[in-house]
Design a protein around this motif. Structure first.
Motif, mmCIF file in Angstrom:
data_model
loop_
_atom_site.group_PDB
_atom_site.id
_atom_site.type_symbol
_atom_site.label_atom_id
_atom_site.label_comp_id
_atom_site.label_asym_id
_atom_site.label_seq_id
_atom_site.Cartn_x
_atom_site.Cartn_y
_atom_site.Cartn_z
ATOM 1 N N ILE A 66 42.264 -84.390 -65.028
ATOM 2 C CA ILE A 66 43.362 -84.520 -64.048
ATOM 3 C C ILE A 66 44.706 -84.354 -64.752
ATOM 4 O O ILE A 66 45.585 -83.632 -64.284
ATOM 5 C CB ILE A 66 43.293 -85.887 -63.342
ATOM 6 N N GLY A 67 44.840 -85.011 -65.901
ATOM 7 C CA GLY A 67 46.113 -84.927 -66.625
ATOM 8 C C GLY A 67 46.460 -83.495 -66.979
ATOM 9 O O GLY A 67 47.599 -83.058 -66.812
ATOM 10 N N THR A 68 45.463 -82.728 -67.445
ATOM 11 C CA THR A 68 45.728 -81.348 -67.839
ATOM 12 C C THR A 68 46.106 -80.500 -66.629
ATOM 13 O O THR A 68 47.074 -79.737 -66.667
ATOM 14 C CB THR A 68 44.491 -80.754 -68.531
ATOM 15 N N LEU A 69 45.345 -80.650 -65.541
ATOM 16 C CA LEU A 69 45.648 -79.852 -64.352
ATOM 17 C C LEU A 69 47.038 -80.148 -63.815
ATOM 18 O O LEU A 69 47.826 -79.239 -63.551
ATOM 19 C CB LEU A 69 44.603 -80.132 -63.254
ATOM 20 N N VAL A 70 47.335 -81.437 -63.679
ATOM 21 C CA VAL A 70 48.649 -81.817 -63.145
ATOM 22 C C VAL A 70 49.753 -81.349 -64.095
ATOM 23 O O VAL A 70 50.765 -80.787 -63.670
ATOM 24 C CB VAL A 70 48.719 -83.342 -62.930
ATOM 25 N N ALA A 75 52.616 -78.717 -63.025
ATOM 26 C CA ALA A 75 54.021 -79.139 -63.022
ATOM 27 C C ALA A 75 54.840 -78.306 -64.001
ATOM 28 O O ALA A 75 55.919 -77.821 -63.678
ATOM 29 C CB ALA A 75 54.116 -80.624 -63.380
ATOM 30 N N GLY A 76 54.283 -78.095 -65.204
ATOM 31 C CA GLY A 76 55.041 -77.381 -66.228
ATOM 32 C C GLY A 76 55.213 -75.918 -65.907
ATOM 33 O O GLY A 76 56.275 -75.339 -66.133
ATOM 34 N N TYR A 77 54.187 -75.296 -65.349
ATOM 35 C CA TYR A 77 54.281 -73.857 -65.111
ATOM 36 C C TYR A 77 55.169 -73.546 -63.912
ATOM 37 O O TYR A 77 56.031 -72.681 -63.972
ATOM 38 C CB TYR A 77 52.896 -73.255 -64.896
ATOM 39 N N TYR A 78 54.965 -74.271 -62.809
ATOM 40 C CA TYR A 78 55.731 -73.939 -61.609
ATOM 41 C C TYR A 78 57.146 -74.502 -61.647
ATOM 42 O O TYR A 78 58.072 -73.890 -61.131
ATOM 43 C CB TYR A 78 55.008 -74.419 -60.353
ATOM 44 N N ALA A 110 49.168 -86.127 -68.501
ATOM 45 C CA ALA A 110 49.959 -85.218 -67.669
ATOM 46 C C ALA A 110 51.345 -84.989 -68.275
ATOM 47 O O ALA A 110 51.827 -83.857 -68.332
ATOM 48 C CB ALA A 110 50.079 -85.778 -66.253
ATOM 49 N N ARG A 111 51.974 -86.057 -68.731
ATOM 50 C CA ARG A 111 53.297 -85.928 -69.336
ATOM 51 C C ARG A 111 53.295 -84.973 -70.524
ATOM 52 O O ARG A 111 54.101 -84.056 -70.617
ATOM 53 C CB ARG A 111 53.758 -87.300 -69.844
ATOM 54 N N VAL A 112 52.355 -85.230 -71.438
ATOM 55 C CA VAL A 112 52.339 -84.437 -72.666
ATOM 56 C C VAL A 112 51.979 -82.984 -72.378
ATOM 57 O O VAL A 112 52.624 -82.062 -72.888
ATOM 58 C CB VAL A 112 51.345 -85.054 -73.674
ATOM 59 N N ILE A 113 50.982 -82.769 -71.514
ATOM 60 C CA ILE A 113 50.574 -81.398 -71.211
ATOM 61 C C ILE A 113 51.711 -80.659 -70.494
ATOM 62 O O ILE A 113 51.959 -79.488 -70.738
ATOM 63 C CB ILE A 113 49.296 -81.391 -70.338
ATOM 64 N N TRP A 150 47.479 -67.885 -61.573
ATOM 65 C CA TRP A 150 46.227 -68.499 -62.006
ATOM 66 C C TRP A 150 45.747 -67.882 -63.319
ATOM 67 O O TRP A 150 45.283 -68.571 -64.220
ATOM 68 C CB TRP A 150 45.166 -68.369 -60.910
ATOM 69 N N HIS A 151 45.887 -66.569 -63.411
ATOM 70 C CA HIS A 151 45.491 -65.885 -64.641
ATOM 71 C C HIS A 151 46.285 -66.431 -65.829
ATOM 72 O O HIS A 151 45.724 -66.734 -66.875
ATOM 73 C CB HIS A 151 45.749 -64.381 -64.489
ATOM 74 N N ILE A 152 47.593 -66.582 -65.656
ATOM 75 C CA ILE A 152 48.429 -67.060 -66.756
ATOM 76 C C ILE A 152 48.084 -68.500 -67.109
ATOM 77 O O ILE A 152 47.943 -68.855 -68.285
ATOM 78 C CB ILE A 152 49.916 -66.908 -66.389
ATOM 79 N N ILE A 153 47.897 -69.341 -66.078
ATOM 80 C CA ILE A 153 47.575 -70.742 -66.363
ATOM 81 C C ILE A 153 46.232 -70.847 -67.067
ATOM 82 O O ILE A 153 46.083 -71.573 -68.046
ATOM 83 C CB ILE A 153 47.581 -71.560 -65.052
#
Lengths: 368, 327
Positions: B141-145, B149-152, B203-206, B230-233
């Motif tokens: 969950i942390g990685t996905l969130v 958050a970071g990419y968008y 989530a914060r760190v990722i 999605w490809h980039i993520i």
């Protein structure tokens, strides 16, 4: 190739009055205050009205000092930025309102080569995966053969030996060759090269540059080179455009611009290029002051505060249009009040950047 | 692609002869080989350190115990032992084998008449279940969130990070206690409560990593080539943050086991399941310390300590791989 010649070749890219403004980040409190007082937020005018055409197989150099907007222009050209205003037409398709299919077409045909080969390759992807990626995105078959061909073209021989290598196992020159192979594997028509050799060892530059020359020739590519290195651009480009604070101030065939620079800013730029001969003496043009504020843009000619040829109020009030001038032989276009506009120049012409009316003849003084 | 009349170095390639399925197979083979190489290399680096090796052996030992618990444990952990087959007198406070050679119980029995050794064996199941599930979900969950958050960025980032901020305001143990009190004392609710509060730091760190990665030129290059978000993520951001998620997952094992033990010790553990925490709790409730019955509460304490320390050591070893400067 003269700009005034009738256009026979296909015009690949038409850029008209391209603008890119970035909103200045502000905190919550100041944005609330701004909303209450009703004032507008600040924008950095990174690119502020750039117009040019690029024909098939032609190379254009964009030069200027750091922060003049040349990289932002390049990124807008490949749609990494959404332009604030103006239009970019690729093969007649306006990219600002292109549909999905047209964008896919454009993405296949336009590529970019980045400055830093240490950053432009994913450290966790092998050379093969890096180069094959664009093929996978566009679902193009015969992947292995194409990747092999692209690597061979980039002079990474034998190609199979590089397939499983990671970027950290390669030298800077090899990495940039991989980046070039990635840009070429889709067989594009248009490439933006952003300072392609500035991060490389001087000893490696010649090799990468000759590769890029070969690529331009064999692929019949149209390339926009972005660099602050005028000698490099002179070597690589058919035409040259000098940018200052988001605007093109001088544009024309490379030799004309380099040998007979007309705009005071171009002159000072060219004067700053070191000449490897101590015997050569030349007039020293030194620029006073700093580049103006890109948020609160200076009125009139943006260069007026630093200009050595300042001729009076008109420089501060009238924005000089980029146009052909009558007072000198070169065929370049200059945005400066020093020169008389050439006769018959129509203000609706393609290359006129601004809507400003032509400067008042009586106010503009000839300098020769 | 270029139009037909253009010169092209790819012009002579005959795409029609290529077998699509064969290409697919080759691609999978290649990917498999590369994955094996990467994992093999990381495994070698991880097992280079003697402490990490010991920690992994310990962890493997407890996993084996948890899996084969029914075969190892002589009794059901929550079945009362009786002195005679008539099931009249509960065999409570029986001394362990090494004190009373007559005893049939390895570690004796509790005040309630449960076999301590069997409880210890079955307790490893609860601990590892909590640890592994919490680790997987915390990291996942942390990685996905974080990546989203970071990419968008922008509004999505703001929303997700305010949720994280909110969770940061809640202390772990008291919140778990309240959640368990509301949802009822079961192991699944404890796991759920731990996960809810643990993904925040991942989530914060990722997110911070994704923020810097998305500005890197190789992401721009993929965008220019037309890659989807999605490809980039999945291809560019995730592989670069994965070591960090593994690291947080490894630490999450230890934290989750500690939290579960703590909650159980307070008395909010699952009454139908034995964990090392509930063993400690009942030993305290029956004042085992006052009677000097150390074989009731020392073994589960040691087990908790061993598993938690192993988790931390493996995390620490992995940290050295992700951040070579620590070496």
């Amino acid at each position: 190739m003269s700009l005034n010649d009738p256009v026979d070749d296909e015009t690949l890219l038409e850029v008209r009055d391209l603008q890119k403004h970035f909103k200045v980040d502000e905190g919550l409190i100041s944005s609330l205050l701004r909303a209450m007082t009703g004032s507008e937020s600040d924008y950095v005018h990174a690119v502020d009205g750039v117009t040019f055409d690029l024909k098939r197989g032609e190379t254009l150099g964009l030069a200027g000092e750091s922060g003049c907007g040349k990289t932002t222009t390049g990124m807008s050209l490949v749609k990494l930025h959404e332009a604030t205003d103006g239009s970019i037409r690729f093969r007649g398709t306006d990219l600002t309102d292109a549909n999905e299919e047209e964008m896919v077409q454009f993405r296949q045909n336009a590529q970019m080569i980045f400055q830093d080969p240490f950053e432009s390759l994913n450290p966790r992807m092998t050379v093969y995966d890096t180069i094959a990626e664009p093929l996978r995105i566009h679902d193009i078959r015969n992947e292995t053969a194409r990747v092999r061909r692209a690597l061979e073209f980039a002079e990474l021989q034998p190609p199979d030996q590089y397939f499983d290598q990671y970027p950290h196992e390669l030298s800077g020159g090899q990495r940039q060759r991989v980046a070039i192979a990635r840009a070429l594997v889709l067989d594009p028509d248009f490439i933006v090269a952003d300072e392609p050799v500035s991060m490389l060892d001087v000893s490696l530059r010649a090799g990468v540059l000759s590769l890029m020359e070969r690529m331009t020739e064999e692929f019949d590519l149209s390339v926009v080179y972005i660099s602050h290195d005028l000698s490099l651009l002179r070597h690589m480009c058919d035409r040259l455009a000098i940018m200052y604070m988001g605007k093109i101030v001088e544009k024309g065939p490379t030799e004309d611009v380099i040998e007979h620079p007309q705009h005071p800013y171009t002159r000072s730029l060219i004067n700053a290029v070191p000449v490897p001969d101590p015997g050569v003496g030349r007039e020293r043009v030194e620029l006073a002051g700093e580049v103006g504020d890109a948020i609160d843009v200076p009125s009139g000619c943006r260069f007026h505060g630093r200009c050595s040829e300042y001729i009076g109020d008109i420089c501060e009030t009238e924005d000089p249009p980029l146009e052909a001038k009558a007072d000198f032989d070169g065929s370049q276009k200059v945005a400066c009040h020093l020169y008389e506009p050439a006769e018959g120049v129509d203000s609706t012409r393609v290359d006129d950047v601004t809507d400003t009316t032509a400067p008042d003849d009586s106010a503009a003084s000839a300098n020769d | 692609m270029a139009t037909q009349d253009e010169p092209s170095i790819f012009a002579d390639l005959d795409d029609s002869t290529v077998d699509e399925s064969e290409e697919q197979v080759n691609r999978w083979k290649r990917n498999l080989r590369l994955w094996r190489e990467t994992l093999g290399e990381q495994w070698r680096m991880l097992t280079n350190d003697l402490l990490v090796k010991l920690a992994m052996v310990t962890m493997a030992f407890f996993m084996a115990v948890a899996i084969f618990a029914p075969f190892i444990a002589p009794h059901q952990p929550l079945n009362r032992q009786y002195e005679t087959d008539a099931e009249l007198i509960i065999a409570d406070w029986v001394d362990p084998m090494f004190i009373d050679s007559e005893s049939v119980y390895v570690l004796g029995t509790t005040a309630e008449g449960f076999d301590i050794f069997s409880q210890l064996i079955y307790g490893s199941r609860a601990a590892l279940l909590v640890g592994l599930l919490a680790a997987v979900f915390t990291a996942g969950i942390g990685t996905l969130v974080g990546l989203t958050a970071g990419y968008y960025g922008g509004k999505i980032d703001d929303t997700l990070m305010r949720i994280v901020d909110f969770l940061y305001g809640m202390p772990l143990l008291p919140t778990v206690i309240i959640l368990v009190a509301l949802l009822g004392p079961s192991l699944w609710n404890i796991i759920f409560a731990i996960i809810v509060l643990q993904w925040r730091s991942t989530a914060r760190v990722i997110r911070s990593q994704a923020l810097s990665l998305r500005e890197r030129p190789f992401v721009k290059a993929a965008q220019v080539a037309g890659a989807s978000d999605w490809h980039i993520i999945s291809r560019h951001l995730a592989p670069n943050v994965l070591p960090m998620s593994f690291l947080y997952g490894a630490f999450a094992i230890a934290w989750a086991i500690l939290a579960e033990a703590g909650v159980s010790f307070i008395g909010l553990g699952d009454p139908n399941r034995v964990s090392w925490g509930t063993m400690l709790q009942s030993s305290r409730a029956y004042a085992a310390l006052d009677f000097g019955v150390w074989w009731w509460f020392v073994p589960p304490g040691i087990c908790i300590g061993l598993v938690v320390i192993s988790g931390f050591l493996i995390g620490r070893g992995y940290e050295e791989i992700t951040n070579p400067e620590l070496r």
